[in-house]
Design an enzyme around this catalytic site. Structure first.
Site, PDB file in Angstrom:
ATOM      1  N   ARG A 123       0.815  -1.230   0.000  1.00 52.34           N
ATOM      2  CA  ARG A 123       0.000   0.000   0.000  1.00 52.34           C
ATOM      3  C   ARG A 123       0.847   1.278   0.000  1.00 52.34           C
ATOM      4  O   ARG A 123       0.413   2.323   0.457  1.00 52.34           O
ATOM      5  CB  ARG A 123      -0.972   0.008   1.186  1.00 52.34           C
ATOM      6  N   LYS A 145       3.692  11.074 -12.162  1.00 55.95           N
ATOM      7  CA  LYS A 145       2.786  10.209 -12.940  1.00 55.95           C
ATOM      8  C   LYS A 145       3.463   8.857 -13.073  1.00 55.95           C
ATOM      9  O   LYS A 145       4.579   8.761 -13.592  1.00 55.95           O
ATOM     10  CB  LYS A 145       2.566  10.786 -14.332  1.00 55.95           C
ATOM     11  N   GLU A 187      10.698  16.259 -26.355  1.00 56.35           N
ATOM     12  CA  GLU A 187      10.020  16.727 -25.124  1.00 56.35           C
ATOM     13  C   GLU A 187      10.647  18.044 -24.648  1.00 56.35           C
ATOM     14  O   GLU A 187       9.965  18.908 -24.090  1.00 56.35           O
ATOM     15  CB  GLU A 187      10.111  15.666 -24.014  1.00 56.35           C
ATOM     16  N   LYS A 229       8.570  21.971 -15.546  1.00 58.80           N
ATOM     17  CA  LYS A 229       7.676  20.873 -15.160  1.00 58.80           C
ATOM     18  C   LYS A 229       7.286  21.010 -13.694  1.00 58.80           C
ATOM     19  O   LYS A 229       6.123  20.821 -13.319  1.00 58.80           O
ATOM     20  CB  LYS A 229       8.317  19.513 -15.430  1.00 58.80           C
ATOM     21  N   GLU A 239      -3.541  16.950 -12.707  1.00 60.47           N
ATOM     22  CA  GLU A 239      -4.006  17.247 -14.059  1.00 60.47           C
ATOM     23  C   GLU A 239      -5.486  17.609 -14.139  1.00 60.47           C
ATOM     24  O   GLU A 239      -6.241  17.074 -14.950  1.00 60.47           O
ATOM     25  CB  GLU A 239      -3.685  16.074 -15.004  1.00 60.47           C
ATOM     26  N   ARG A 243      -1.924  21.275 -16.026  1.00 62.07           N
ATOM     27  CA  ARG A 243      -0.941  20.236 -16.363  1.00 62.07           C
ATOM     28  C   ARG A 243      -1.158  19.667 -17.769  1.00 62.07           C
ATOM     29  O   ARG A 243      -0.245  19.126 -18.374  1.00 62.07           O
ATOM     30  CB  ARG A 243      -0.969  19.119 -15.302  1.00 62.07           C
ATOM     31  N   ASN A 247       0.829  18.062 -22.404  1.00 61.44           N
ATOM     32  CA  ASN A 247       0.458  17.086 -23.433  1.00 61.44           C
ATOM     33  C   ASN A 247       0.542  17.666 -24.844  1.00 61.44           C
ATOM     34  O   ASN A 247       0.073  17.046 -25.801  1.00 61.44           O
ATOM     35  CB  ASN A 247      -0.969  16.562 -23.185  1.00 61.44           C
ATOM     36  N   HIS A 250       1.029  15.490 -27.840  1.00 59.55           N
ATOM     37  CA  HIS A 250       0.780  14.107 -27.431  1.00 59.55           C
ATOM     38  C   HIS A 250      -0.548  13.562 -27.942  1.00 59.55           C
ATOM     39  O   HIS A 250      -0.722  12.354 -28.000  1.00 59.55           O
ATOM     40  CB  HIS A 250       0.835  13.990 -25.900  1.00 59.55           C
ATOM     41  N   HIS A 254       0.493  10.416 -29.591  1.00 67.15           N
ATOM     42  CA  HIS A 254       0.175   9.090 -29.036  1.00 67.15           C
ATOM     43  C   HIS A 254      -0.552   8.229 -30.061  1.00 67.15           C
ATOM     44  O   HIS A 254      -0.330   7.016 -30.146  1.00 67.15           O
ATOM     45  CB  HIS A 254      -0.711   9.234 -27.789  1.00 67.15           C
ATOM     46  N   HIS A 266       8.334   6.872 -28.638  1.00 69.45           N
ATOM     47  CA  HIS A 266       7.493   7.920 -28.063  1.00 69.45           C
ATOM     48  C   HIS A 266       7.901   9.334 -28.515  1.00 69.45           C
ATOM     49  O   HIS A 266       7.107  10.070 -29.101  1.00 69.45           O
ATOM     50  CB  HIS A 266       7.540   7.796 -26.531  1.00 69.45           C
TER      51      HIS A 266
HETATM   52  P1  NAD Z   1      12.824   3.450 -22.013  1.00 69.05           P
HETATM   53  O1  NAD Z   1      12.784   3.492 -20.556  1.00 69.05           O
HETATM   54  O2  NAD Z   1      12.282   2.224 -22.673  1.00 69.05           O
HETATM   55  O3  NAD Z   1      14.324   3.652 -22.486  1.00 69.05           O
HETATM   56  C1  NAD Z   1      14.609   3.596 -23.867  1.00 69.05           C
HETATM   57  C2  NAD Z   1      15.737   2.598 -24.167  1.00 69.05           C
HETATM   58  O4  NAD Z   1      16.975   3.177 -23.762  1.00 69.05           O
HETATM   59  C3  NAD Z   1      15.628   1.272 -23.423  1.00 69.05           C
HETATM   60  O5  NAD Z   1      15.965   0.240 -24.313  1.00 69.05           O
HETATM   61  C4  NAD Z   1      16.687   1.384 -22.324  1.00 69.05           C
HETATM   62  O6  NAD Z   1      17.244   0.129 -21.984  1.00 69.05           O
HETATM   63  C5  NAD Z   1      17.723   2.269 -22.980  1.00 69.05           C
HETATM   64  N1  NAD Z   1      18.508   3.094 -22.068  1.00 69.05           N
HETATM   65  C6  NAD Z   1      18.073   3.808 -21.019  1.00 69.05           C
HETATM   66  N2  NAD Z   1      19.054   4.559 -20.511  1.00 69.05           N
HETATM   67  C7  NAD Z   1      20.152   4.290 -21.250  1.00 69.05           C
HETATM   68  C8  NAD Z   1      21.481   4.779 -21.232  1.00 69.05           C
HETATM   69  N3  NAD Z   1      21.868   5.741 -20.395  1.00 69.05           N
HETATM   70  N4  NAD Z   1      22.353   4.270 -22.145  1.00 69.05           N
HETATM   71  C9  NAD Z   1      21.956   3.333 -23.051  1.00 69.05           C
HETATM   72  N5  NAD Z   1      20.719   2.870 -23.139  1.00 69.05           N
HETATM   73  C10 NAD Z   1      19.821   3.351 -22.246  1.00 69.05           C
HETATM   74  O7  NAD Z   1      12.052   4.675 -22.690  1.00 69.05           O
HETATM   75  P2  NAD Z   1      12.028   6.262 -22.408  1.00 69.05           P
HETATM   76  O8  NAD Z   1      12.002   6.891 -23.744  1.00 69.05           O
HETATM   77  O9  NAD Z   1      13.037   6.697 -21.424  1.00 69.05           O
HETATM   78  O10 NAD Z   1      10.606   6.455 -21.719  1.00 69.05           O
HETATM   79  C11 NAD Z   1       9.420   6.213 -22.417  1.00 69.05           C
HETATM   80  C12 NAD Z   1       8.340   5.930 -21.421  1.00 69.05           C
HETATM   81  O11 NAD Z   1       8.175   7.065 -20.578  1.00 69.05           O
HETATM   82  C13 NAD Z   1       6.989   5.631 -22.032  1.00 69.05           C
HETATM   83  O12 NAD Z   1       6.456   4.490 -21.425  1.00 69.05           O
HETATM   84  C14 NAD Z   1       6.157   6.857 -21.699  1.00 69.05           C
HETATM   85  O13 NAD Z   1       4.790   6.556 -21.553  1.00 69.05           O
HETATM   86  C15 NAD Z   1       6.774   7.285 -20.409  1.00 69.05           C
HETATM   87  N6  NAD Z   1       6.589   8.703 -20.072  1.00 69.05           N
HETATM   88  C16 NAD Z   1       6.122   8.987 -18.827  1.00 69.05           C
HETATM   89  C17 NAD Z   1       5.974  10.310 -18.454  1.00 69.05           C
HETATM   90  C18 NAD Z   1       5.524  10.633 -17.067  1.00 69.05           C
HETATM   91  O14 NAD Z   1       5.267  11.804 -16.769  1.00 69.05           O
HETATM   92  N7  NAD Z   1       5.479   9.668 -16.180  1.00 69.05           N
HETATM   93  C19 NAD Z   1       6.286  11.346 -19.342  1.00 69.05           C
HETATM   94  C20 NAD Z   1       6.763  11.015 -20.612  1.00 69.05           C
HETATM   95  C21 NAD Z   1       6.906   9.675 -20.973  1.00 69.05           C
HETATM   96  N1  GLY Z   2       4.310  14.097 -19.320  1.00 74.34           N
HETATM   97  C1  GLY Z   2       3.069  14.693 -18.969  1.00 74.34           C
HETATM   98  C2  GLY Z   2       2.891  14.920 -17.516  1.00 74.34           C
HETATM   99  O1  GLY Z   2       3.734  14.570 -16.713  1.00 74.34           O
HETATM  100  O2  GLY Z   2       1.883  15.433 -17.110  1.00 74.34           O
END
Ligand code: NAD
Ligand code: GLY
Length: 361
Positions: A123, A145, A187, A229, A239, A243, A247, A250, A254, A266
């Site tokens: 929890r 998020k 981004e 941010k 949001e 917030r 997007n 997006h 998306h 992405h």
């Molecule tokens: P990811 O975490 O899959 O990383 C991308 C790739 O890079 C992976 O294969 C990973 O192994 C590799 N990698 C990571 N760091 C590395 C490094 N330093 N050197 C070499 N390789 C490395 O993807 P991402 O693009 O970081 O994140 C995308 C995700 O984030 C999506 O799921 C998206 O929905 C989410 N997201 C969330 C928010 C939020 O506010 N929570 C905002 C934007 C995106």
């Molecule tokens: N990436 C969008 C948010 O964090 O609200």
């Protein structure tokens, strides 16, 4: 200049974002002074774990902190409830309890999943973010998020759950594949468009240093994104309104990502989505053509895509638009720039304009 700190101010749940080259091996010392957990489970994907897992474990152990590494297979396709279930079982088998903490070492997939696991395991236990992609450093690790994908859609199961601290070491970006760096830059450009024209111009002026990951450019870049941010999240954590400006790009982005069956990553989908949103904004009379061109030029100058791949089915893109999380009561909302540095949110979009933008790409 080579060390910056940003605070996310949320009262008792406020937390620091530390940005510093070479920070990774020093995280243990800082964490030891914060009283976050008795024992740490470092959660990482199997790729990042090989690159940086040992450095982080050693840093924690040298600071007198108990830490263990738990990995999962990398990639968006593993950001799901099955992975959460197996990670939770592993935590339970190893005896992690509510006095312990999770540490997310990796990109947005790792951060989103670890945050969600922290929100639901026993929890709720504490967690810390150590983002290793540019996208995670400027966006996903900040703001709380967390969540996973289900077959019906991306990020459809999740929680707002803030970390206790975010540690950003830009040096780790040196091993990031170029496309992943570009995805993060999309981004970054988003922040300039939604809030800060001066930052937009900084990106344009410092393009070469940014792409070369020079400290003089990359540190202020990450810090400014985190600052924007943080300011948005402080005003609208869950949001309810403001917030949603984060997007920008997006809504269509998306849908493009989903229509490509996630083969287009992405950030690159968001780049195309921002260009499409700017074109829609021009057609709707919100934005002058010159500003849409400025955005397009900046995206292209970084080598970011701006055109919807011709192989993508436009009907599928429209179907995914309707199914998006940002749809409220069947209405699809768009974030439109009114100028560089200022946006408006609207659901008033002519279907013919949408068809024109989707069709002409
Ligand atoms: P990811 O975490 O899959 O990383 C991308 C790739 O890079 C992976 O294969 C990973 O192994 C590799 N990698 C990571 N760091 C590395 C490094 N330093 N050197 C070499 N390789 C490395 O993807 P991402 O693009 O970081 O994140 C995308 C995700 O984030 C999506 O799921 C998206 O929905 C989410 N997201 C969330 C928010 C939020 O506010 N929570 C905002 C934007 C995106
Ligand atoms: N990436 C969008 C948010 O964090 O609200």
């Amino acid at each position: 200049m080579c060390k910056q700190q940003v605070t996310v101010g949320l009262g008792a749940r406020s937390y620091p974002i530390l940005i510093q080259p070479g920070l990774l091996p020093q995280i243990g010392v800082d964490l030891a002074g914060r009283n976050i957990g008795k024992r740490f489970a470092v959660i990482s994907d199997d790729h990042v774990a090989v690159l940086y897992g040992e450095i982080l474990l050693q840093s924690l152990s040298e600071a007198g902190l108990d830490a263990e590494l738990i990995t999962f297979p990398r990639g968006e396709s593993n950001k799901n409830l099955q992975t959460i279930a197996s990670l939770a079982s592993e935590l339970a088998r190893r005896g992690f309890d509510r006095s312990d903490a999770l540490l997310a070492l990796g990109g947005g997939v790792t951060g989103d999943m670890t945050g969600f696991l922290a929100a639901v395991y026993m929890r709720g236990i504490a967690f810390v973010q150590v983002p290793t992609t540019l996208l995670a450093q400027v966006d996903s690790s900040v703001g709380g998020k967390t969540g996973v994908d289900i077959p019906e859609g991306k990020n459809l199961v999740g929680a707002f759950y803030q970390p206790q601290a975010v540690y950003i070491d830009p040096d780790v970006l040196k091993t990031l594949p170029h496309d992943e760096l570009l995805g993060g830059l999309a981004e970054v450009i988003k922040y300039g468009v939604i809030q800060d024209e001066e930052f937009f111009d900084f990106l344009s002026t410092n393009r070469e240093d940014i792409l070369a990951l020079k400290e003089n450019a990359i540190i202020p870049l990450i810090a400014r994104c985190c600052e924007i941010k943080a300011q948005v999240v402080e005003q609208d954590e869950r949001e309810g309104g403001l917030r949603r400006i984060l997007n920008f790009g997006h809504t269509i982005g998306h849908a493009i990502e989903a229509a490509s069956d996630f083969t287009l990553i992405h950030g690159l989908s968001i780049s195309i989505g921002m260009r499409a949103a700017a074109d829609l904004a021009v057609l709707g009379g919100h934005l002058v053509q010159q500003d849409a061109e400025r955005l397009r030029r900046l995206l292209e100058s970084f080598g970011l895509p701006v055109v919807i791949p011709s192989a993508l089915d436009r009907t599928a893109i429209k179907k995914f638009l309707q199914a998006d999380k940002k749809t409220i009561g069947g209405r699809v909302f768009f974030v439109f720039p009114e100028a560089i540095g200022r946006v408006v949110i609207t659901d008033k979009v002519e279907e013919t304009d949408l068809d024109e933008v989707l069709g002409k790409n």
